[in-house]
Design a protein around this motif. Structure first.
Motif, mmCIF file in Angstrom:
data_model
loop_
_atom_site.group_PDB
_atom_site.id
_atom_site.type_symbol
_atom_site.label_atom_id
_atom_site.label_comp_id
_atom_site.label_asym_id
_atom_site.label_seq_id
_atom_site.Cartn_x
_atom_site.Cartn_y
_atom_site.Cartn_z
ATOM 1 N N GLY A 1 34.605 55.191 -9.856
ATOM 2 C CA GLY A 1 35.647 56.070 -9.329
ATOM 3 C C GLY A 1 36.263 56.981 -10.375
ATOM 4 O O GLY A 1 36.347 56.639 -11.550
ATOM 5 N N LYS A 2 36.655 58.145 -9.910
ATOM 6 C CA LYS A 2 37.314 59.134 -10.757
ATOM 7 C C LYS A 2 38.528 59.667 -9.999
ATOM 8 O O LYS A 2 38.656 59.483 -8.799
ATOM 9 N N ILE A 3 39.390 60.371 -10.701
ATOM 10 C CA ILE A 3 40.568 60.967 -10.072
ATOM 11 C C ILE A 3 40.150 62.264 -9.394
ATOM 12 O O ILE A 3 39.436 63.085 -9.975
ATOM 13 N N ALA A 4 40.606 62.476 -8.162
ATOM 14 C CA ALA A 4 40.226 63.655 -7.372
ATOM 15 C C ALA A 4 40.572 64.956 -8.092
ATOM 16 O O ALA A 4 39.809 65.926 -8.027
ATOM 17 N N HIS A 5 41.716 64.985 -8.788
ATOM 18 C CA HIS A 5 42.120 66.207 -9.477
ATOM 19 C C HIS A 5 41.085 66.641 -10.504
ATOM 20 O O HIS A 5 40.813 67.828 -10.636
ATOM 21 N N SER A 6 40.508 65.702 -11.233
ATOM 22 C CA SER A 6 39.525 66.081 -12.245
ATOM 23 C C SER A 6 38.166 66.390 -11.616
ATOM 24 O O SER A 6 37.476 67.313 -12.054
ATOM 25 N N THR A 7 37.772 65.658 -10.582
ATOM 26 C CA THR A 7 36.473 65.897 -9.954
ATOM 27 C C THR A 7 36.421 67.254 -9.265
ATOM 28 O O THR A 7 35.444 67.988 -9.390
ATOM 29 N N PHE A 8 37.455 67.587 -8.525
ATOM 30 C CA PHE A 8 37.465 68.819 -7.738
ATOM 31 C C PHE A 8 38.297 69.937 -8.369
ATOM 32 O O PHE A 8 38.475 70.993 -7.775
ATOM 33 N N LYS A 9 38.822 69.684 -9.580
ATOM 34 C CA LYS A 9 39.641 70.673 -10.292
ATOM 35 C C LYS A 9 40.807 71.159 -9.430
ATOM 36 O O LYS A 9 41.084 72.342 -9.315
ATOM 37 N N ILE A 10 41.489 70.200 -8.841
ATOM 38 C CA ILE A 10 42.648 70.499 -7.997
ATOM 39 C C ILE A 10 43.831 70.790 -8.910
ATOM 40 O O ILE A 10 44.126 70.016 -9.815
#
Length: 177
Positions: free
Chosen positions: A131-140
Motif C-alpha cells: 500500500g501507498k498513500i493516494a496523494h503520492s500515487t495520484f499526485k493529489i
C-alpha cells in the motif's frame, strides 16, 4: 517473457548489424511492452514473486467470511467480464474491510497484474499489501484551493502506470478531499 526474449535477440542481432525485421517469419517485440519495460513505476508494481503472492492468496481466500467473499467475487466477476466497475464497501474500522482487499491484491499480483493499492492515510496504507498513500500515487494536491487537478501529464510514466493497472483499491477514499 516472450517479448523480453525477442528484445534480447534483437539486441544481439543489432550488434551484428542485423535486426529481427530482417527475418520475416519471426515475431517482433512489442513497442508498447518495451516502453512499459522502461517505466520504473510499472516495473516496481510488477516486482512481486508470483509464487509467493499465490501462497498468500491461497491462505487469505480460505479466510474470507460470507460478506467478504461476496465483495471479492463481485469484483473478480466484473474484471473477468471486462466491464470494470466502482465498488464502495462501507464498514467501521476493525470490521475486516482490509481483508478482502489484501486477498484481491494477492490474487491479481499472483497473475502478474498491476494493482494500485492506496489509502488516504499512512496508517491505512500500511495495512494494505504494497500500500501507498493516494496523494503520492495520484499526485493529489494537498491544498485543493491552490491546485484543482492531479499533477501529472497524460503521456507521463505515471499515467502509463494507471492505464496498465488491472485494479485500483482505494481504502478510505471518502477521506480524501
Amino acid at each position: 517473457m516472450q517479448n523480453q526474449g525477442l528484445q534480447e535477440i534483437d539486441h544481439i542481432l543489432n550488434k551484428l548489424g542485423r535486426s529481427l525485421t530482417n527475418f520475416l517469419d519471426m515475431p517482433q517485440p512489442s513497442s508498447e511492452i518495451a516502453r512499459n519495460a522502461l517505466n520504473r513505476l510499472i516495473r516496481d508494481e510488477l516486482d512481486y514473486d508470483t509464487h509467493d503472492e499465490a501462497n498468500i492468496f491461497d491462505t487469505l481466500v480460505r479466510g474470507l467470511n460470507t460478506n467478504q467473499y461476496r465483495v471479492y467475487a463481485a469484483i473478480l466477476d466484473a474484471h473477468s467480464r471486462d466491464v470494470g466497475g466502482l465498488f464502495f464497501v462501507y464498514g467501521s474500522g476493525g470490521t475486516g474491510n482490509t481483508y478482502p482487499w489484501n486477498t484481491l491484491i494477492a490474487k491479481f499480483r499472483s497473475e502478474r497484474k498491476i494493482v494500485l493499492s492506496v489509502a488516504s492515510s499512512g496508517i491505512a496504507a500500511l495495512l494494505l499489501l504494497g500500500g501507498k498513500i493516494a496523494h503520492s500515487t495520484f499526485k493529489i494536491p494537498f491544498d485543493p484551493d491552490q491546485h484543482s487537478v492531479c499533477n501529472f501529464k497524460k503521456d507521463s510514466t505515471r499515467a502509463d502506470l494507471i492505464r496498465e493497472a488491472s485494479l485500483i483499491i482505494w481504502d478510505e477514499a471518502p477521506m480524501t478531499h
